[in-house]
Design an enzyme around this catalytic site. Structure first.
Site, PDB file in Angstrom:
ATOM      1  N   CYS A  92     -37.656 -39.188 -17.627  1.00 30.78           N
ATOM      2  CA  CYS A  92     -36.867 -39.874 -16.684  1.00 30.78           C
ATOM      3  C   CYS A  92     -35.338 -40.471 -16.154  1.00 30.78           C
ATOM      4  CB  CYS A  92     -37.701 -41.024 -15.247  1.00 30.78           C
ATOM      5  SG  CYS A  92     -37.749 -41.224 -13.250  1.00 30.78           S
TER       6      CYS A  92
ATOM      7  N   CYS B 183     -32.230 -35.507 -13.091  1.00 29.60           N
ATOM      8  CA  CYS B 183     -33.297 -35.881 -12.708  1.00 29.60           C
ATOM      9  C   CYS B 183     -34.825 -34.205 -13.383  1.00 29.60           C
ATOM     10  CB  CYS B 183     -33.665 -35.417 -11.197  1.00 29.60           C
ATOM     11  SG  CYS B 183     -35.202 -35.072 -10.792  1.00 29.60           S
TER      12      CYS B 183
HETATM   13  N1  DGL Z   1     -35.302 -39.322 -11.482  1.00 29.04           N
HETATM   14  C1  DGL Z   1     -36.454 -38.769 -11.700  1.00 29.04           C
HETATM   15  C2  DGL Z   1     -36.498 -38.168 -12.967  1.00 29.04           C
HETATM   16  O1  DGL Z   1     -35.692 -37.853 -13.933  1.00 29.04           O
HETATM   17  C3  DGL Z   1     -37.534 -38.741 -10.972  1.00 29.04           C
HETATM   18  C4  DGL Z   1     -37.767 -39.375  -9.808  1.00 29.04           C
HETATM   19  C5  DGL Z   1     -39.165 -39.913  -8.942  1.00 29.04           C
HETATM   20  O2  DGL Z   1     -39.993 -39.168  -9.223  1.00 29.04           O
HETATM   21  O3  DGL Z   1     -38.058 -39.020  -7.196  1.00 29.04           O
HETATM   22  O4  DGL Z   1     -37.306 -37.494 -13.305  1.00 29.04           O
END
Ligand code: DGL
Length: 248
Positions: A176, A69
Site C-alpha cells: 500500500c 495505489c
Molecule cells: N494508498 C492506497 C494503496 O496503495 C490505499 C489506502 C486506502 O485504503 O485508502 O492501497
C-alpha cells in the site's frame, strides 16, 4: 499532455517522489480524500468513482494516469483500461515476485480490499511460499490523519505484525503506497527486509509516457477531493516530494 497520479490521499506522493528522482516535468496529483480509505469501500463503488476521477483528469489534459495505489489498481485497472482506451494506465501492485528472490516466508502489508482481489491472489499462487497478510485495515487511515507524526500508525503496525515476527519472514512487501512512510521503521525496528513496487512503477511510467510529458521544471500540481484539505495537501506534497507545488 500530462501525467496524473491518483491515490486516496498522500500515499501516492511516495511514488511521485520516486518519479522526480529520475525525471522532471509538470505532473498532476489527485488526492481523493473524500473517498479515503479506498480499502474500506466496495468494489462497485470504487470502480464507479475512479471512472469519475478519470473524467476529471482527462479534462485536466492527462494522457497517462498512474494509479499510485495498490487498492485502486487491484480493483479497477482492468475496468478503466477497457473503458478509457485513449489513456495509458500504469498500476501499482504488491511486489510479491521480487520478494520471492529471498528465502523465507513473505509478510504482505496491504489493505483488506487489495488482499481479496483476483489480481493479488494470482500473484500469491505463483510463489509456493507462505504468504502472511496481517489485518492492516486502519493503517492507511492513521497515516493519512497524522502524517508526518506516525506514532499511532507505528503502534497499530506493531500489534498487527507481532504474532508473525518469529515466523521466518524473508521479506516484507509494502503493498500500500501509504505504508511507504513506514518502510524505514519496518527495516530498523523489526530488522526485516522490505520490498516495494514503486521503483517498478516509475520504470513502467518511463516506458509508456510520451517524452513531452517530461522535461522542463519540477512542478507538482495537486488537487484534494475535499476542498478543505487543499492547503494541507499542498504542504505535505512539498514536504514529501521537495519540489514546487501549485493547485490545479
Ligand atoms: N494508498 C492506497 C494503496 O496503495 C490505499 C489506502 C486506502 O485504503 O485508502 O492501497
Amino acid at each position: 499532455m500530462k501525467i496524473a497520479f491518483v491515490d486516496s490521499g498522500i500515499g501516492g506522493l511516495s511514488v511521485v517522489a520516486k518519479t522526480y528522482e529520475k525525471k522532471s516535468g509538470e505532473f498532476l496529483y489527485y488526492a481523493d480524500s473524500d473517498y479515503m480509505p479506498y480499502g474500506a469501500l466496495t468494489e462497485t463503488v470504487l470502480k464507479d468513482h475512479l471512472a469519475k476521477v478519470t473524467e476529471k483528469l482527462l479534462k485536466a489534459d492527462a494522457k497517462v494516469i498512474v494509479l499510485a495505489c495498490n487498492t485502486a489498481t487491484a480493483v479497477a485497472i482492468d475496468y478503466l483500461r477497457e473503458r478509457y482506451k485513449e489513456i495509458a494506465f500504469v498500476g501499482t501492485e504488491p511486489a510479491l515476485k521480487p520478494a520471492l528472490c529471498f528465502d523465507g516466508n513473505i509478510l504482505v502489508l496491504a489493505t483488506p480490499l487489495t488482499l481479496k482481489q483476483k489480481r493479488f491472489l494470482r500473484l500469491t499462487e505463483e510463489g509456493k511460499r507462505q504468504v502472511i497478510a496481517p489485518d492492516c485495515s486502519r493503517l492507511a487511515y492513521l497515516i493519512e490523519r497524522d502524517y508526518p507524526d506516525l506514532t499511532a500508525a507505528k503502534r497499530f503496525l506493531d500489534n498487527a505484525v507481532a504474532p508473525y515476527l518469529d515466523c521466518g519472514i524473508g521479506a516484507v512487501v509494502i503493498g500500500c503506497t501509504h505504508y511507504a512512510y513506514l518502510e524505514d521503521y519496518i527495516q530498523k525496528n523489526y530488522r526485516l527486509r522490505t520490498v516495494s513496487g514503486s521503483a517498478g512503477v516509475v520504470r513502467q511510467l518511463c516506458r509508456v509516457a510520451p517524452d513531452v510529458c517530461f522535461g522542463g521544471e519540477k512542478l507538482l500540481r495537486v488537487k484534494s477531493g475535499d476542498e478543505s484539505g487543499q492547503k494541507l495537501l499542498e504542504e505535505r506534497a512539498k514536504f514529501v516530494c521537495g519540489v514546487e507545488v501549485a493547485p490545479f
